[in-house]
Write a protein that holds these residues in place. Structure first.
Motif, PDB file in Angstrom:
ATOM      1  N   LEU A 179       0.815  -1.210   0.000  1.00  0.00           N
ATOM      2  CA  LEU A 179       0.000   0.000   0.000  1.00  0.00           C
ATOM      3  C   LEU A 179       0.856   1.271   0.000  1.00  0.00           C
ATOM      4  CD1 LEU A 179      -2.990  -0.975   2.287  1.00  0.00           C
ATOM      5  CD2 LEU A 179      -2.766  -1.080  -0.189  1.00  0.00           C
ATOM      6  N   ILE A 180       2.116   1.140   0.451  1.00  0.00           N
ATOM      7  CA  ILE A 180       3.019   2.300   0.389  1.00  0.00           C
ATOM      8  C   ILE A 180       4.256   1.882  -0.412  1.00  0.00           C
ATOM      9  CG2 ILE A 180       4.274   4.068   1.705  1.00  0.00           C
ATOM     10  CD1 ILE A 180       2.606   3.314   4.146  1.00  0.00           C
ATOM     11  N   PRO A 181       4.202   1.994  -1.750  1.00  0.00           N
ATOM     12  CA  PRO A 181       5.379   1.623  -2.538  1.00  0.00           C
ATOM     13  C   PRO A 181       6.568   2.494  -2.095  1.00  0.00           C
ATOM     14  CG  PRO A 181       3.493   2.133  -3.949  1.00  0.00           C
ATOM     15  CD  PRO A 181       3.121   2.553  -2.567  1.00  0.00           C
ATOM     16  N   ASP A 182       7.770   1.910  -2.133  1.00  0.00           N
ATOM     17  CA  ASP A 182       8.987   2.634  -1.710  1.00  0.00           C
ATOM     18  C   ASP A 182       8.955   3.063  -0.245  1.00  0.00           C
ATOM     19  OD1 ASP A 182       9.950   2.470  -4.319  1.00  0.00           O
ATOM     20  OD2 ASP A 182       8.851   4.290  -4.873  1.00  0.00           O
ATOM     21  N   GLU A 183       8.229   2.331   0.577  1.00  0.00           N
ATOM     22  CA  GLU A 183       8.212   2.666   2.009  1.00  0.00           C
ATOM     23  C   GLU A 183       9.634   2.612   2.568  1.00  0.00           C
ATOM     24  OE1 GLU A 183       5.558   0.211   4.267  1.00  0.00           O
ATOM     25  OE2 GLU A 183       6.231   1.056   6.164  1.00  0.00           O
ATOM     26  N   LYS A 184       9.971   3.581   3.399  1.00  0.00           N
ATOM     27  CA  LYS A 184      11.332   3.659   3.940  1.00  0.00           C
ATOM     28  C   LYS A 184      11.568   2.537   4.964  1.00  0.00           C
ATOM     29  CE  LYS A 184      14.280   7.464   5.469  1.00  0.00           C
ATOM     30  NZ  LYS A 184      15.467   7.151   5.534  1.00  0.00           N
ATOM     31  N   ILE A 185      12.737   1.920   4.873  1.00  0.00           N
ATOM     32  CA  ILE A 185      13.124   0.897   5.858  1.00  0.00           C
ATOM     33  C   ILE A 185      14.241   1.492   6.712  1.00  0.00           C
ATOM     34  CG2 ILE A 185      14.017  -1.461   6.190  1.00  0.00           C
ATOM     35  CD1 ILE A 185      11.421  -1.477   4.602  1.00  0.00           C
ATOM     36  N   VAL A 186      14.058   1.472   8.026  1.00  0.00           N
ATOM     37  CA  VAL A 186      15.119   1.998   8.897  1.00  0.00           C
ATOM     38  C   VAL A 186      15.629   0.859   9.782  1.00  0.00           C
ATOM     39  CG1 VAL A 186      14.299   4.376   8.985  1.00  0.00           C
ATOM     40  CG2 VAL A 186      13.375   2.726  10.589  1.00  0.00           C
ATOM     41  N   TYR A 187      16.914   0.954  10.174  1.00  0.00           N
ATOM     42  CA  TYR A 187      17.442  -0.043  11.117  1.00  0.00           C
ATOM     43  C   TYR A 187      17.130   0.413  12.538  1.00  0.00           C
ATOM     44  CZ  TYR A 187      19.711  -3.642   8.402  1.00  0.00           C
ATOM     45  OH  TYR A 187      19.937  -4.742   7.605  1.00  0.00           O
ATOM     46  N   ASP A 188      16.163  -0.288  13.187  1.00  0.00           N
ATOM     47  CA  ASP A 188      15.826   0.009  14.568  1.00  0.00           C
ATOM     48  C   ASP A 188      16.163  -1.291  15.305  1.00  0.00           C
ATOM     49  OD1 ASP A 188      14.809   0.802  16.925  1.00  0.00           O
ATOM     50  OD2 ASP A 188      12.710   0.871  16.309  1.00  0.00           O
ATOM     51  N   ILE A 189      17.433  -1.539  15.464  1.00  0.00           N
ATOM     52  CA  ILE A 189      18.057  -2.828  15.785  1.00  0.00           C
ATOM     53  C   ILE A 189      17.916  -3.763  14.589  1.00  0.00           C
ATOM     54  CG2 ILE A 189      18.290  -4.812  17.328  1.00  0.00           C
ATOM     55  CD1 ILE A 189      17.291  -3.107  19.557  1.00  0.00           C
ATOM     56  N   THR A 190      16.672  -4.070  14.199  1.00  0.00           N
ATOM     57  CA  THR A 190      16.457  -4.863  12.975  1.00  0.00           C
ATOM     58  C   THR A 190      15.859  -3.931  11.916  1.00  0.00           C
ATOM     59  OG1 THR A 190      14.257  -5.422  13.722  1.00  0.00           O
ATOM     60  CG2 THR A 190      15.991  -6.997  14.273  1.00  0.00           C
ATOM     61  N   PRO A 191      15.921  -4.322  10.628  1.00  0.00           N
ATOM     62  CA  PRO A 191      15.302  -3.472   9.608  1.00  0.00           C
ATOM     63  C   PRO A 191      13.792  -3.387   9.850  1.00  0.00           C
ATOM     64  CG  PRO A 191      16.431  -5.353   8.604  1.00  0.00           C
ATOM     65  CD  PRO A 191      16.513  -5.531  10.074  1.00  0.00           C
ATOM     66  N   THR A 192      13.276  -2.171   9.838  1.00  0.00           N
ATOM     67  CA  THR A 192      11.876  -1.959  10.204  1.00  0.00           C
ATOM     68  C   THR A 192      11.215  -1.021   9.187  1.00  0.00           C
ATOM     69  OG1 THR A 192      12.623  -2.040  12.492  1.00  0.00           O
ATOM     70  CG2 THR A 192      10.400  -1.209  12.134  1.00  0.00           C
ATOM     71  N   PRO A 193      10.109  -1.441   8.559  1.00  0.00           N
ATOM     72  CA  PRO A 193       9.412  -0.512   7.661  1.00  0.00           C
ATOM     73  C   PRO A 193       8.802   0.607   8.490  1.00  0.00           C
ATOM     74  CG  PRO A 193       8.593  -2.785   7.449  1.00  0.00           C
ATOM     75  CD  PRO A 193       9.461  -2.744   8.662  1.00  0.00           C
ATOM     76  N   LYS A 194       9.048   1.846   8.072  1.00  0.00           N
ATOM     77  CA  LYS A 194       8.643   3.019   8.869  1.00  0.00           C
ATOM     78  C   LYS A 194       7.164   3.025   9.204  1.00  0.00           C
ATOM     79  CE  LYS A 194      10.822   6.627  10.190  1.00  0.00           C
ATOM     80  NZ  LYS A 194      11.243   7.756  10.608  1.00  0.00           N
ATOM     81  N   LYS A 195       6.328   2.529   8.234  1.00  0.00           N
ATOM     82  CA  LYS A 195       4.874   2.604   8.468  1.00  0.00           C
ATOM     83  C   LYS A 195       4.256   1.222   8.663  1.00  0.00           C
ATOM     84  CE  LYS A 195       4.618   7.030   7.201  1.00  0.00           C
ATOM     85  NZ  LYS A 195       4.190   8.203   6.865  1.00  0.00           N
ATOM     86  N   GLY A 196       5.101   0.220   8.946  1.00  0.00           N
ATOM     87  CA  GLY A 196       4.567  -1.107   9.281  1.00  0.00           C
ATOM     88  C   GLY A 196       4.256  -2.000   8.087  1.00  0.00           C
ATOM     89  N   LEU A 197       4.676  -1.608   6.890  1.00  0.00           N
ATOM     90  CA  LEU A 197       4.475  -2.361   5.648  1.00  0.00           C
ATOM     91  C   LEU A 197       3.023  -2.819   5.451  1.00  0.00           C
ATOM     92  CD1 LEU A 197       6.687  -3.306   3.436  1.00  0.00           C
ATOM     93  CD2 LEU A 197       6.003  -5.567   4.134  1.00  0.00           C
ATOM     94  N   PRO A 198       2.084  -1.873   5.350  1.00  0.00           N
ATOM     95  CA  PRO A 198       0.703  -2.307   5.074  1.00  0.00           C
ATOM     96  C   PRO A 198       0.599  -2.907   3.669  1.00  0.00           C
ATOM     97  CG  PRO A 198       0.894   0.089   4.953  1.00  0.00           C
ATOM     98  CD  PRO A 198       2.215  -0.420   5.444  1.00  0.00           C
TER      99      PRO A 198
END
Ligand code: HEM
Length: 206
Positions: A179-198
């Motif tokens: 639902l969010i193409p190109d959603e940002k992935i940040v390393y928050d200990i593990t790689p984490t999609p910023k908006k939860g990868l809907p």
């Protein structure tokens, strides 16, 4: 052993055994949503295995061994987005590395994302390309999502099993789109999609 060391070890095991595999699965969902042609190949492989089963029959170890392309896709996923970005080692002797003197006893951090994007090991390193893992695959220690040496991840085979079984179950039931193409992935200990990868799921038999 003190109570706090026992508690810390239990927490570490929970993290090592749960978050890592769940992050890997999340990132596979992301890449399969981004690359429909790769999703189709995974679907074909998994459908072949699923259709060889009687109704209600469980998967067998041999079925897992047949999931070669699917595992190449998982391997490429955790090359680009390793669930653990590295770990520590202690220098057992004085050593030199790339012009730096590292004294005996110093602690070092080896870094998986940097190693995995070294173009001398992985040409066109930012490209998602599961064919890198065909044949002999990457040279030893250039690919370290599970670490290396005597303290390498002891859950690797279990992780492979749970990720592939999950993949069979989701791919043979659904397609999906991000639902969010190109959603940002940040390393928050593990790689984490910023908006939860809907995602939106589309059942095959709808
Ligand atoms: C995709 C899934 C996983 C990834 C990417 C992963 C990655 C890693 C990495 C990078 C290390 C450090 C290795 C080193 O220092 O050389 C490690 C250690 C470890 N992992 Fe995993 N792991 C995964 C799944 C699991 C699972 C499912 C379990 C348990 C059921 C597990 C249990 C452990 C333990 C206990 C260690 C510490 C080993 C030691 O220090 O001797 N891991 N893992």
């Amino acid at each position: 052993m003190s109570e706090s060391i026992i508690v810390n070890n239990i927490i570490l095991l929970l993290f090592a055994g749960y978050d890592t595999s769940s992050v890997a699965i999340t990132m596979v969902i992301k890449y399969l949503g981004e690359f429909p042609e790769i999703y189709e190949k995974v679907l074909r492989e998994q459908m072949e295995i699923a259709s060889s089963k009687e109704k209600g029959e469980f998967l067998h170890w041999e079925d897992i061994q047949k999931m070669r392309y699917s595992w190449n896709v998982v391997s490429e996923t955790i090359r680009l987005l390793p669930p653990i970005s590295g770990a520590f080692r202690e220098a057992l002797v004085d050593l030199k590395f790339e012009g730096y003197d590292i004294p005996k006893g110093w602690k070092l951090f080896w870094n998986a994302p940097l190693t995995h994007t070294d173009p001398s090991f992985f040409p066109d390193d930012s490209k998602f390309d599961p064919s890198r893992f065909e044949g002999a695959g990457p040279i030893p220690h250039s690919y370290v999502p599970f670490g290396g040496g005597p303290r390498m991840c002891l859950g690797k085979e279990f992780a492979r099993l749970e990720i592939l079984v999950y993949l069979l179950n989701i791919v043979t039931r659904f397609r999906w789109n991000l639902l969010i193409p190109d959603e940002k992935i940040v390393y928050d200990i593990t790689p984490t999609p910023k908006k939860g990868l809907p995602i939106r799921l589309h059942p095959h038999n709808a």
